[in-house]
Design an enzyme around this catalytic site. Structure first.
Site, PDB file in Angstrom:
ATOM      1  N   HIS A  23       1.054  -1.344   0.017  1.00  0.00           N
ATOM      2  CA  HIS A  23       0.061   0.033   0.022  1.00  0.00           C
ATOM      3  C   HIS A  23       0.951   1.269   0.065  1.00  0.00           C
ATOM      4  O   HIS A  23       2.181   0.998  -0.197  1.00  0.00           O
ATOM      5  CB  HIS A  23      -0.872  -0.109   1.124  1.00  0.00           C
ATOM      6  CG  HIS A  23      -0.205  -0.205   2.582  1.00  0.00           C
ATOM      7  ND1 HIS A  23       0.649   0.650   3.124  1.00  0.00           N
ATOM      8  CD2 HIS A  23      -0.458  -1.265   3.302  1.00  0.00           C
ATOM      9  CE1 HIS A  23       0.954   0.396   4.374  1.00  0.00           C
ATOM     10  NE2 HIS A  23       0.106  -0.688   4.315  1.00  0.00           N
ATOM     11  N   HIS A  68       4.155   1.657   2.299  1.00  0.00           N
ATOM     12  CA  HIS A  68       5.113   1.113   1.712  1.00  0.00           C
ATOM     13  C   HIS A  68       6.154   1.805   0.646  1.00  0.00           C
ATOM     14  O   HIS A  68       6.966   1.852   0.490  1.00  0.00           O
ATOM     15  CB  HIS A  68       5.178  -0.457   1.186  1.00  0.00           C
ATOM     16  CG  HIS A  68       4.279  -1.232   2.165  1.00  0.00           C
ATOM     17  ND1 HIS A  68       3.000  -1.745   2.071  1.00  0.00           N
ATOM     18  CD2 HIS A  68       4.722  -2.028   3.267  1.00  0.00           C
ATOM     19  CE1 HIS A  68       2.630  -2.676   2.887  1.00  0.00           C
ATOM     20  NE2 HIS A  68       3.665  -2.903   3.540  1.00  0.00           N
ATOM     21  N   CYS A  94       2.812 -12.096  19.044  1.00  0.00           N
ATOM     22  CA  CYS A  94       2.042 -11.287  17.918  1.00  0.00           C
ATOM     23  C   CYS A  94       2.403 -11.933  16.772  1.00  0.00           C
ATOM     24  O   CYS A  94       3.411 -11.614  16.140  1.00  0.00           O
ATOM     25  CB  CYS A  94       1.947  -9.845  18.020  1.00  0.00           C
ATOM     26  SG  CYS A  94       1.146  -9.111  16.481  1.00  0.00           S
ATOM     27  N   CYS A 148       3.105  -9.052  14.206  1.00  0.00           N
ATOM     28  CA  CYS A 148       4.415  -8.284  14.410  1.00  0.00           C
ATOM     29  C   CYS A 148       5.640  -9.200  14.324  1.00  0.00           C
ATOM     30  O   CYS A 148       6.808  -8.958  14.041  1.00  0.00           O
ATOM     31  CB  CYS A 148       4.473  -7.729  15.688  1.00  0.00           C
ATOM     32  SG  CYS A 148       3.332  -6.070  15.995  1.00  0.00           S
ATOM     33  N   CYS A 187      -2.376  -7.037  20.875  1.00  0.00           N
ATOM     34  CA  CYS A 187      -1.359  -6.363  20.441  1.00  0.00           C
ATOM     35  C   CYS A 187      -1.869  -4.890  20.306  1.00  0.00           C
ATOM     36  O   CYS A 187      -2.709  -4.651  19.795  1.00  0.00           O
ATOM     37  CB  CYS A 187      -0.935  -6.816  19.115  1.00  0.00           C
ATOM     38  SG  CYS A 187       0.703  -5.968  18.397  1.00  0.00           S
ATOM     39  N   HIS A 221      -1.737  -4.062  16.494  1.00  0.00           N
ATOM     40  CA  HIS A 221      -2.670  -4.791  15.652  1.00  0.00           C
ATOM     41  C   HIS A 221      -4.275  -5.100  16.031  1.00  0.00           C
ATOM     42  O   HIS A 221      -4.910  -5.355  15.280  1.00  0.00           O
ATOM     43  CB  HIS A 221      -2.113  -6.189  15.264  1.00  0.00           C
ATOM     44  CG  HIS A 221      -1.038  -6.080  14.052  1.00  0.00           C
ATOM     45  ND1 HIS A 221       0.533  -6.023  14.599  1.00  0.00           N
ATOM     46  CD2 HIS A 221      -0.728  -5.977  12.723  1.00  0.00           C
ATOM     47  CE1 HIS A 221       1.395  -5.968  13.559  1.00  0.00           C
ATOM     48  NE2 HIS A 221       0.467  -5.944  12.296  1.00  0.00           N
ATOM     49  N   LYS A 276      -3.258   4.544  11.410  1.00  0.00           N
ATOM     50  CA  LYS A 276      -2.093   3.900  10.571  1.00  0.00           C
ATOM     51  C   LYS A 276      -2.380   3.040   9.296  1.00  0.00           C
ATOM     52  O   LYS A 276      -3.712   2.530   9.496  1.00  0.00           O
ATOM     53  CB  LYS A 276      -1.120   3.166  11.450  1.00  0.00           C
ATOM     54  CG  LYS A 276       0.053   2.771  10.754  1.00  0.00           C
ATOM     55  CD  LYS A 276       0.776   1.692  11.515  1.00  0.00           C
ATOM     56  CE  LYS A 276       2.020   1.100  10.554  1.00  0.00           C
ATOM     57  NZ  LYS A 276       2.328  -0.294  11.223  1.00  0.00           N
ATOM     58  N   LYS A 302      -3.664  -2.988   5.941  1.00  0.00           N
ATOM     59  CA  LYS A 302      -4.335  -3.633   4.872  1.00  0.00           C
ATOM     60  C   LYS A 302      -5.515  -4.484   6.134  1.00  0.00           C
ATOM     61  O   LYS A 302      -6.789  -4.606   5.604  1.00  0.00           O
ATOM     62  CB  LYS A 302      -3.612  -4.699   4.284  1.00  0.00           C
ATOM     63  CG  LYS A 302      -2.951  -4.206   3.116  1.00  0.00           C
ATOM     64  CD  LYS A 302      -3.744  -4.005   2.115  1.00  0.00           C
ATOM     65  CE  LYS A 302      -2.908  -3.552   0.768  1.00  0.00           C
ATOM     66  NZ  LYS A 302      -3.771  -3.356  -0.286  1.00  0.00           N
TER      67      LYS A 302
END
Length: 528
Positions: free
Chosen positions: A21, A24, A130, A133, A155, A158, A305, A308
């Site tokens: 996305h 990146h 996690c 992560c 987490c 996430h 943040k 996806k």
């Protein structure tokens, strides 16, 4: 000894559990601008990016899609990750995959050395893990779940439940390097940047370091531990080593000496791995620590943040299909203070495209070249006596170039572009004030007309060189239209620290028509 002219720059290597996305792409563009600048400065530049393909997350994703993990990684690399680099004009020198043989053999050599030197031991381990992560979470990143995850530990990054893992693993004696790490942070305050990131890392290490579990036995998708094939290497320990395996660690000592140490660009969420675990690993192996670890902020969409899993991911082509790759690169480097979080909005992108790229830079270029064509037969005019206004442009070009270079050295890409853009704005103001169209009506003012348009043309030449790392497509077109390609050579071969040396374009140089650099974008709003 490190090569003093070396500029080895890395991005993180990205998980291939999904397509990229714009978060990146943001990291890739930042690294690319820095690499292009240093190449043009004559530094011995090497730009590395790649993909992280081992670990539990990749295994689960591949299994869910009914394929083997290597087949899944191959598919994603070729269909999504490598095409991203072409889409946004990334000039990487190398692309490493953690499934490459060169990487796997390098990891094995590194592990064996740490084991032989007494930095690794076997032990029992139980902790909350996690998968997103790929990390046993510290207490500071474990929170109570809500909603469907109420009563569970999740987490903090996430927002998904953590798994309690209990294994017999091999451990790296990371705690032994606590004092050396703190001394490193004290002696080299710019090792971790920006300052907020450094403060976070120092505080973390001061709380005390624990030893690091570096192997797994609950799954087999990873690089086997060389002295015990029933274990595979912990994915982060494997992945961090890409930075040295890509430049010949254990295979090509000459290349390794030429390139290492590196400058690492990372997202702030993986700062601890790069600023604590990684230098400790290098210390244990007797290798130099990196030159810098720079942690940039997150791209936020709707205050969250980019992710996806949270459906806030935006594919890069959603932007480039409409605005083009140059606008993508310019917007994210200019609109966001590098090192801090930044919010993306379509409205801001469209507004900056129109005001800064189309009306600011693009219109400036087309006006100057059109006037050269109309008044001087598409040739670079000859300059006459310099006035204070002309000198101000020449002096600003020099100042902007010098300040931009200093900002790039400090990883402040947004400030470098802002310095260069002062020249864009000044040239637009200069043309408005000097009114070359009025000068052209008076034959006695022809020497002054030539001076004004030469000043503006040289200003464009300076801008083409300074902005080439940011907007390579548009500046390439401008460079050719200016006649610079035929007389000065390729744009990317121009020494960028000499960009503001005045008078490079010779009077009489033949110029070419310039296509519109940033065409008008018809959006739902503008077409109403």
């Amino acid at each position: 000894m490190a090569n003093p002219s070396s500029f080895f720059l890395t991005t993180p290597i990205f998980y291939v559990n999904d397509a990229p996305h714009i978060g990146h792409a943001y990291t890739e563009v930042a690294a690319d601008v820095l690499a292009r600048w240093h190449r043009q400065a004559g530094d011995d530049t090497w730009f590395l990016t790649g993909t992280d393909e081992h670990g539990q997350k990749i295994l689960r994703t591949a299994t869910a899609n009914g394929v083997a993990p290597k087949e899944w990684a191959d598919r994603l690399v070729e269909s999504a990750w490598k095409p991203l680099l072409d889409l946004i004009d990334i000039s990487n020198d190398d692309f490493i995959r953690t499934t490459d043989e060169r990487h796997e053999s390098g990891v094995a050599k590194f592990l064996q050395k740490l084991h032989d030197d007494g930095h690794v031991y076997a032990g029992e381990f139980e902790a909350l893990y996690c998968v997103g992560c790929e990390e046993f979470k510290p207490k500071s990143e474990i929170v109570d779940g809500a909603g469907e995850f109420a009563g569970q530990k999740v987490c903090a990054i996430h927002s998904k439940p953590l798994e309690l893992l209990q294994e017999k693993n091999y451990f790296f004696k990371m705690s032994a390097f606590q004092d050396r790490l703190l001394a490193l942070f004290e002696e080299r305050p710019d090792f971790v940047q920006p300052a907020s990131a450094r403060n976070e890392v120092v505080a973390f290490v001061q709380q005390g370091l624990e030893d690091l579990s570096i192997s797994r036995t609950s799954f087999d998708w990873g690089i086997p531990i060389p002295w015990d094939s029933s274990h595979v290497t912990y994915v982060w320990f494997d992945a961090l080593l890409n930075y040295v395996t890509a430049i010949g660690y254990g295979q090509d000592d000459e290349e390794f000496a030429r390139r290492w140490p590196a400058n690492h660009l990372v997202g702030k969420d993986i700062l601890r791995f790069h600023a604590v675990i990684w230098p400790a690993m290098l210390m244990a192996a007797g290798l130099e620590v990196p030159k810098h670890v720079f942690a940039h902020g997150w791209l936020l969409v709707g205050g969250e943040k980019m992710s996806k899993s949270k459906l806030t991911g935006i594919a890069p082509n959603e932007i480039t299909d409409t605005f083009g790759s140059d606008a993508f690169r310019y917007y994210f480097m200019r609109a966001i203070s590098f090192g801090h979080d930044g919010s993306f909005s379509w409205e801001d992108l469209a507004a900056r495209y129109q005001a800064e790229l189309a009306n600011g830079f693009g219109n400036l270029a087309s006006r100057v070249l059109a006037m050269n064509a109309k008044y001087f037969g598409s040739q670079v005019p000859e300059a006459g006596e310099e006035s204070a206004a002309d000198a101000a442009i020449r002096e600003l070009a020099s100042s902007a170039a010098e300040r931009a270079d200093a900002h790039i050295e400090a990883f402040a890409i947004h400030e470098a572009i802002a310095a260069i853009w002062e020249l864009v704005d000044a040239l637009n103001g200069y043309i408005t004030e000097q009114e070359p169209w009025a000068l052209a009506k008076d034959p006695e003012q022809r020497p002054r007309l030539g001076t004004v348009l030469y000043t503006a043309t040289e200003g464009l030449r300076v801008l083409a060189e300074l902005l080439a790392p940011v907007v390579p497509v548009a500046t390439g077109k401008l460079w050719a239209a200016l006649g610079a390609e035929a007389t000065l050579g390729a744009l990317d071969e121009q020494p960028i620290r000499d960009a503001a040396v005045w008078g490079k374009l010779a009077p009489g140089t033949e110029q070419q028509p310039l296509a519109v650099l940033f065409p008008r974008i018809e959006t739902d709003e503008t077409s109403k």
